[in-house]
Design an enzyme around this catalytic site. Structure first.
Site, PDB file in Angstrom:
ATOM      1  N   TYR A  23      15.081  -2.816  -1.847  1.00  0.00           N
ATOM      2  CA  TYR A  23      15.739  -1.553  -1.545  1.00  0.00           C
ATOM      3  C   TYR A  23      16.413  -0.870  -2.725  1.00  0.00           C
ATOM      4  O   TYR A  23      16.790   0.296  -2.633  1.00  0.00           O
ATOM      5  CB  TYR A  23      16.736  -1.772  -0.405  1.00  0.00           C
ATOM      6  CG  TYR A  23      16.025  -2.126   0.881  1.00  0.00           C
ATOM      7  CD1 TYR A  23      15.382  -1.149   1.622  1.00  0.00           C
ATOM      8  CD2 TYR A  23      15.948  -3.447   1.324  1.00  0.00           C
ATOM      9  CE1 TYR A  23      14.691  -1.465   2.780  1.00  0.00           C
ATOM     10  CE2 TYR A  23      15.270  -3.777   2.484  1.00  0.00           C
ATOM     11  CZ  TYR A  23      14.638  -2.781   3.211  1.00  0.00           C
ATOM     12  OH  TYR A  23      13.951  -3.099   4.352  1.00  0.00           O
ATOM     13  N   PHE A  59      23.542  -6.020  11.422  1.00  0.00           N
ATOM     14  CA  PHE A  59      22.654  -5.284  12.336  1.00  0.00           C
ATOM     15  C   PHE A  59      21.238  -5.300  11.802  1.00  0.00           C
ATOM     16  O   PHE A  59      21.005  -5.651  10.659  1.00  0.00           O
ATOM     17  CB  PHE A  59      23.136  -3.847  12.524  1.00  0.00           C
ATOM     18  CG  PHE A  59      23.301  -3.068  11.246  1.00  0.00           C
ATOM     19  CD1 PHE A  59      22.235  -2.336  10.739  1.00  0.00           C
ATOM     20  CD2 PHE A  59      24.500  -3.074  10.553  1.00  0.00           C
ATOM     21  CE1 PHE A  59      22.372  -1.610   9.572  1.00  0.00           C
ATOM     22  CE2 PHE A  59      24.634  -2.341   9.386  1.00  0.00           C
ATOM     23  CZ  PHE A  59      23.572  -1.618   8.879  1.00  0.00           C
ATOM     24  N   ARG A  92       0.816  -1.218   0.000  1.00  0.00           N
ATOM     25  CA  ARG A  92       0.000   0.000   0.000  1.00  0.00           C
ATOM     26  C   ARG A  92       0.847   1.265   0.000  1.00  0.00           C
ATOM     27  O   ARG A  92       0.321   2.358   0.184  1.00  0.00           O
ATOM     28  CB  ARG A  92      -0.927   0.018   1.231  1.00  0.00           C
ATOM     29  CG  ARG A  92      -1.907  -1.137   1.308  1.00  0.00           C
ATOM     30  CD  ARG A  92      -2.805  -1.002   2.524  1.00  0.00           C
ATOM     31  NE  ARG A  92      -3.652  -2.161   2.732  1.00  0.00           N
ATOM     32  CZ  ARG A  92      -4.502  -2.297   3.749  1.00  0.00           C
ATOM     33  NH1 ARG A  92      -4.608  -1.315   4.650  1.00  0.00           N
ATOM     34  NH2 ARG A  92      -5.224  -3.382   3.883  1.00  0.00           N
ATOM     35  N   GLY A  93       2.152   1.119  -0.143  1.00  0.00           N
ATOM     36  CA  GLY A  93       3.007   2.296  -0.188  1.00  0.00           C
ATOM     37  C   GLY A  93       3.550   2.747   1.142  1.00  0.00           C
ATOM     38  O   GLY A  93       4.228   3.786   1.219  1.00  0.00           O
ATOM     39  N   LEU A  94       3.289   1.990   2.228  1.00  0.00           N
ATOM     40  CA  LEU A  94       3.776   2.405   3.546  1.00  0.00           C
ATOM     41  C   LEU A  94       5.304   2.381   3.596  1.00  0.00           C
ATOM     42  O   LEU A  94       5.928   3.314   4.117  1.00  0.00           O
ATOM     43  CB  LEU A  94       3.205   1.500   4.641  1.00  0.00           C
ATOM     44  CG  LEU A  94       1.807   1.822   5.181  1.00  0.00           C
ATOM     45  CD1 LEU A  94       0.738   1.524   4.128  1.00  0.00           C
ATOM     46  CD2 LEU A  94       1.529   1.032   6.468  1.00  0.00           C
ATOM     47  N   LEU A  95       5.894   1.312   3.072  1.00  0.00           N
ATOM     48  CA  LEU A  95       7.349   1.214   3.096  1.00  0.00           C
ATOM     49  C   LEU A  95       7.976   2.359   2.308  1.00  0.00           C
ATOM     50  O   LEU A  95       8.936   2.988   2.767  1.00  0.00           O
ATOM     51  CB  LEU A  95       7.795  -0.128   2.518  1.00  0.00           C
ATOM     52  CG  LEU A  95       9.297  -0.327   2.386  1.00  0.00           C
ATOM     53  CD1 LEU A  95       9.963  -0.300   3.755  1.00  0.00           C
ATOM     54  CD2 LEU A  95       9.618  -1.625   1.656  1.00  0.00           C
TER      55      LEU A  95
END
Length: 405
Positions: free
Chosen positions: A123, A405, A91-94
């Site tokens: 990414y 990490f 939904r485009g949150l990332l």
């Protein structure tokens, strides 16, 4: 659709931690665990998105430093704990969080950001490119294991359990910023990666190598499930060394421990020549290759100017960055340095061209420009410039980080 990305308050961080844990299929943490984990959150550096009052997306970063070719050190944002609740993905949150985070990193004056990607498809679209890689090893222990004229190394001493974390932290601080791609570690990293396993009373071997100038390397290994009492495997959880002598000394120690039939390690440097030290090079089997550091050049002019370059005739490189448009331009790499000399679309025609993610792949020296041109990551408008770019971006040591990490 727009999303309201907000910096989370301190009292919201535990919810963010639980949310992220759920995205990698882990359960909630208890109070004791959270009291430790909370120290790894840097103030004001965790963002989130809410839906109907519930936190459904989160991402964080902590400050660190990155070594670049030539020995320069840049402030760096280490990005981690990025996750979206399973019923709110696609939904485009990332995208909203990553864009907001890049703006924040830029505002803080950190020229670079790095992360470890759980999935490789995610990414690249935010300008991250694979900048360091590693290989997994499994070494079969035998006698004699070492070539007679192999590097000997200095002395190695075992650490008592209570001394492991403070001693390793001190040694790492002394050698962390000596190799391109390496980074500093915050104090909380040590508990999350090693300290909790030591506290849980797992069988552990922690050793420090001492060379001519003092402590210059360390290794930490844990026992894996054993087939029998005399056929046990050691898992190397951490091994850092300042030079080949320290590297050889630590590996020699690990491979000479009684009742151990094999030693395995993940994401070791691509140029660590362990097999060349062994009497039987086939005893060292490469069991995998993986990406390690995903690098984002947040401030391209500063990042390019910070590293050194090999002797080469000038190269004009056009860089595209759709998310941080201030980075876009034509850069002149010459005389051991780099500077932006023109905007994109100007009369100054570039000889090579790439986007910011593809630039990151060459920045630390992991990939050569000619490899990237041949595979379509870079575009060449002048074939002769490819060889000049190779000479400029070449490094004497393969970059490697060694800190997950």
């Amino acid at each position: 659709m727009t999303h309201d990305v907000r910096t989370l308050d301190p009292d919201q961080l535990r919810s963010a931690h639980i949310l992220f844990g759920s995205t990698i299929h882990r359960g909630p943490v208890d109070d004791e665990w959270w009291s430790r984990a909370a120290t790894s959150y840097s103030p004001g550096r965790t963002v989130g998105i809410h839906d109907g009052g519930a936190l459904v997306g989160t991402a964080m970063a902590f400050p660190s430093r990155l070594v670049v070719p030539g020995g320069g050190v840049l402030p760096m944002a280490a990005v981690t704990r990025v996750g979206v609740r399973a019923d709110c993905t696609r939904r485009g949150l990332l995208s909203a969080m990553m864009r907001a985070q890049l703006d924040d990193v830029a505002a803080r004056g950190e020229p670079v950001a790095t992360l470890r990607a759980s999935e490789t498809r995610i990414y690249g679209r935010f300008g991250y490119g694979v900048a360091t890689r590693g290989r997994d090893l499994r070494v079969r222990v035998g006698r004699p294991a070492w070539r007679p004229d192999a590097a000997q190394g200095g002395s190695v001493r075992l650490l008592d359990r209570d001394d492991i974390i403070p001693t390793l932290r001190e040694v790492h601080e002394g050698i962390a910023l000596t190799r391109a791609g390496s980074m500093t570690r915050q104090d909380s990293w040590w508990w999350g990666a090693i300290g909790r396993r030591v506290e849980d009373r797992e069988p552990v071997i922690a050793a420090v190598h001492t060379g001519a100038h003092g402590d210059d390397g360390f290794a930490v290994a844990f026992r894996t499930d054993a087939d029998s009492f005399s056929e046990q495997t050691l898992e190397v959880a951490d091994l850092h060394a300042a030079d080949m002598e320290a590297t050889a000394g630590l590996w020699r120690f690990l491979l000479d421990i009684d009742l151990v039939s094999s030693v395995q390690a993940e994401l070791r440097p691509l140029d660590e020549p362990l097999e060349l030290l062994l009497s039987d090079p086939r005893a060292c089997a490469v069991t995998g290759h993986h990406d390690e550091t995903w690098l984002r050049l947040v401030d391209v002019p500063t990042a390019l100017a910070a590293r050194s370059y090999g002797a080469a005739e000038p190269v004009l490189l056009a860089v595209h960055d759709p998310l941080l448009e201030k980075n876009a331009g034509v850069y002149r790499i010459a005389g051991g340095g780099a500077e932006r000399v023109a905007p994109l679309g100007s009369p100054m025609q570039p000889q090579l061209e790439c986007d910011v993610a593809a630039l990151a792949m060459a920045y630390l020296g992991d990939r050569s420009p000619s490899q990237l041109v041949a595979t379509g990551w870079w575009r060449a408008h002048d074939g002769a410039a490819v060889h000049r770019a190779d000479a400029a971006f070449t490094t004497s040591v393969t970059p490697w980080c060694g800190t997950h990490f």
